[in-house]
Design an enzyme around this catalytic site. Sequence first.
Site, short mmCIF file in Angstrom:
data_model
loop_
_atom_site.label_atom_id
_atom_site.label_comp_id
_atom_site.label_asym_id
_atom_site.label_seq_id
_atom_site.Cartn_x
_atom_site.Cartn_y
_atom_site.Cartn_z
N SER A 188 -71.12 -69.44 0.70
CA SER A 188 -70.91 -70.88 0.64
C SER A 188 -72.23 -71.60 0.95
O SER A 188 -73.25 -71.26 0.35
CB SER A 188 -69.79 -71.29 1.61
OG SER A 188 -69.47 -72.65 1.47
N TYR A 192 -70.75 -82.05 -4.22
CA TYR A 192 -71.10 -80.65 -3.95
C TYR A 192 -70.64 -80.24 -2.55
O TYR A 192 -69.99 -79.20 -2.37
CB TYR A 192 -72.60 -80.45 -4.09
CG TYR A 192 -73.08 -79.11 -3.61
CD1 TYR A 192 -72.85 -77.96 -4.35
CD2 TYR A 192 -73.79 -78.99 -2.40
CE1 TYR A 192 -73.29 -76.72 -3.90
CE2 TYR A 192 -74.22 -77.77 -1.95
CZ TYR A 192 -73.98 -76.63 -2.70
OH TYR A 192 -74.41 -75.40 -2.25
#
Length: 243
Positions: A142, A156
Site C-alpha cells: 500500500s 489516491y
Amino acid sequence: MPDVRDLAGTVVVITGATAGIGRETARRLVAEGARVAIGGRREARLRELVAELGEDNAVGVVMDVRSPQDNARLVEAATGRWGRLDSVVPNAGIGRYGSILDGSDGELAAMMDTNYAGTVWTVRAAVPVLLAAGGGDVVVVSSVAGFRGGADEAVYAGTKHAQVGLAGALDRELREHGIRVTLICPAATTTEFAVGAGREAHDPRARVWLEPGDVADAVVTTLRQPRRVRTAVWTLWSMGQDS
C-alpha cells in the site's frame, strides 16, 4: 541461528510484477529459492522477467487486477504449475496526483478500481487456497498515504486508506485460520509509478526517495518471519524523507 523461515520451494503470487516494487519482489523471492506466479498488463515485460528468473521458477499471466476472473487465472497458474500456494502479494496500483478536480472521471475510476477493488479480487482469489492449505501470507503493498494523504493526492490517498481498512479487518478475520495479513506502506519510491500523472520522469526529489528493492526486502523479511510472529503494518521512509 536466526529463527527465520526458509522460503525455498514456497510459491508466491505477485500482481503488478512488470515493473518497480513487484518486479524487484519477484527477483528477491526467487533468489531466496521461492517460485513466483507474476501478473501484469504488459506481456513483453512479463516474458522478459520470466526469462530472467527462469521458467522453473516463474510463470507469467497477462491480466488486469480489476477482473476477478483474471485474478483467479493467476492463482490457478501457480497451483497448476507447482501444486501449492503459500503467499500472495497484491501489489498492483496506479498513482495519480493533483486536486480533486484534476484527471478525468475515467482516469480516477481506473485508479480507484485498480487500487482497491483490484486488491479485493486478488485476495478473494487466493484465500480459498490458503485456507485449504491451513494458512499462509497476504502481504498488501500500500502506501503511507493510507494514513495521511497530502493535499495533492486526495483520491489516491482514499484508495490507500481503503487498503489499510481492508487489511486490518482481514487480519482479524483470517488470523485464526493461520493466514497472516501484512500491510507494507512505503513513502515515495523511485519507480515509473505515476510518471505523467503528477510526477516527472526525472523528479529531483527522487534522489532521497526509497528504491524498489527497499520495499521488496520488506516483503521478503515479512515472509521469512517465524509463523508464531506477524507484522500488521510496516511503514517505510528513507532517511532523507519526512515522515
